[in-house]
Design an enzyme around this catalytic site. Sequence first.
Site, short mmCIF file in Angstrom:
data_model
loop_
_atom_site.label_atom_id
_atom_site.label_comp_id
_atom_site.label_asym_id
_atom_site.label_seq_id
_atom_site.Cartn_x
_atom_site.Cartn_y
_atom_site.Cartn_z
N ARG B 224 -37.88 13.48 17.31
CA ARG B 224 -39.27 13.04 17.21
C ARG B 224 -40.16 14.27 17.28
O ARG B 224 -39.89 15.21 18.03
CB ARG B 224 -39.62 12.09 18.37
N HIS B 272 -38.40 14.01 6.95
CA HIS B 272 -37.89 12.84 7.68
C HIS B 272 -36.75 12.14 6.91
O HIS B 272 -36.81 10.94 6.64
CB HIS B 272 -39.02 11.84 7.98
#
Lengths: 309, 309
Positions: B224, B272
């Site tokens: 994250r 991502h």
Amino acid sequence: MIRILFAAGAARWDTWAPPLRAALDRMGLDYQLAQEMAPEQVDYIVYAPDGDLEDFTPYVRVKAVLSLWAGVEAIIGNRSLTQPLARMVGGGLTEGMVEWVCGHGLRHHLGMDAHIVNPEHAWHWAPAPLATERAVTVLGLGALGTPVAQALAGLGFPVTGWSRRPKAVPGLRCLHGEEGLRAALEGADMVVLLLPDTPATQNLLDAERLSWLSEGAFVINPGRGSLIDDAALLEALDSGRLAHATLDVFREEPLPRDHPFWAHPKVTVTPHVASETRAGPGAEVIAENIRRGEAGEPFLHLVDRTAGY
Amino acid sequence: MIRILFAAGAARWDTWAPPLRAALDRMGLDYQLAQEMAPEQVDYIVYAPDGDLEDFTPYVRVKAVLSLWAGVEAIIGNRSLTQPLARMVGGGLTEGMVEWVCGHGLRHHLGMDAHIVNPEHAWHWAPAPLATERAVTVLGLGALGTPVAQALAGLGFPVTGWSRRPKAVPGLRCLHGEEGLRAALEGADMVVLLLPDTPATQNLLDAERLSWLSEGAFVINPGRGSLIDDAALLEALDSGRLAHATLDVFREEPLPRDHPFWAHPKVTVTPHVASETRAGPGAEVIAENIRRGEAGEPFLHLVDRTAGY
């Protein structure tokens, strides 16, 4: 007193002498290890093809020539070398090769280059397929090919291993011989070459066999430069049939500065670094063979000069 | 008749509906799966935070909300969501993450970038150390961190795994808690972040903790964006303490075009893509939870809203 001549290049002496002595000491052997020695007194020769020793004739009592190199094509043409010849197997070679092939295999699999070089700063979301969806073929199931193929299978790739003679390796689809080669290459999305350099493997991957690979396949060659027909490879890359070739070995090394591989956008050149013998574990392999010779046990990793490896 | 609302974004419907139906059919369930449904009739919601559904209040008989995402930080702030919430575990997420981390880890380990971008055509022979000589630390030993750490250990790296609470994983040195964090980071040549985004993990890797890593260490963050203090990371890269950071997740995504990460020579941005749920295996996970709900068995992968994951 066992007399061991170190004829593997003066540049290697400082790196290799301490771990060799440590390994021989641990085996409790009574020995002399030196870079110069009267030839007729030498029992073992620690050897590398890029050293100075060329004429093995005067070494009349040598029990074995122990090479630091895995490849023997630069040695077996030497007709003065009639003594038992052992090549290097282990010595960190396997681990290094597994790491290099898995790394470059995953690099191609993940399409990393588009992120490593991204001058447009493009956020282009396109996840790679899973390894289970990418068929990999490893040509050669020897001391390097087998662990490499198993490591790739461990990462999730469906792996086919091909060898000249029949082999069975857990976790791999194993094929062999001429007829097996076509089945091994057809549908392969990535092919890894880990065959020895022998007359039978010259240009093994030629234009026809390259045409059997999947559209957009990757070629990875950490084996020997002679395994691929360079011109056919360039043609397959230019035509778009192949996506990329990552090559660590070449017919001439260092790769000449004007060779088309250097500037080709679909070729990555690495300077024969995929794997090298490390002095620490390599010295253990050499010492173990000397112990075996003295105990009258068979040597490990003897070269079959007829097969050429 | 089990009524299943698909509220995971209209764009995902075509990809997910067929494998979901196939998985539900295999379980012999009598169901209706649709993108629109009277809220008070819905039994299960297949959900993704980037879809349209925001108010869970009218879904009075819902037995579980089944997210397609592994991360839940975008969901647990929603106070209208009081139903049991299951996150995605499996569904190809693990395999993809293992492949991405092993690939980028080996890329740094092998120093690949110097060969991928080599405009000088330099034949610079410098083999990498073996993986056994490179200490890797994985922060987070959850559903992703544990298999990633084990895969890296399988490639030969000595791996330390760190988690907030004590864990024991075969093949890893396991440390935990605040005092374990320092020992986990000290001497690490590569650190992989696979912690959830919670108040406790904000800026976990700050200036002080970055200073504990080995000189020339690599940072790999597929977890994250909030786990790292961005300014401290850039400072550690600029000062030469860290060699490189490869980042797949960011505080704002897509990463804004003017963010300094984009142009920094020691930062690789990937958009991502490290891991995503695949419809095929993901549908099996969703269907299994619906089967469990109907059979009165406990749901898999329920979110602990106090812990935040």
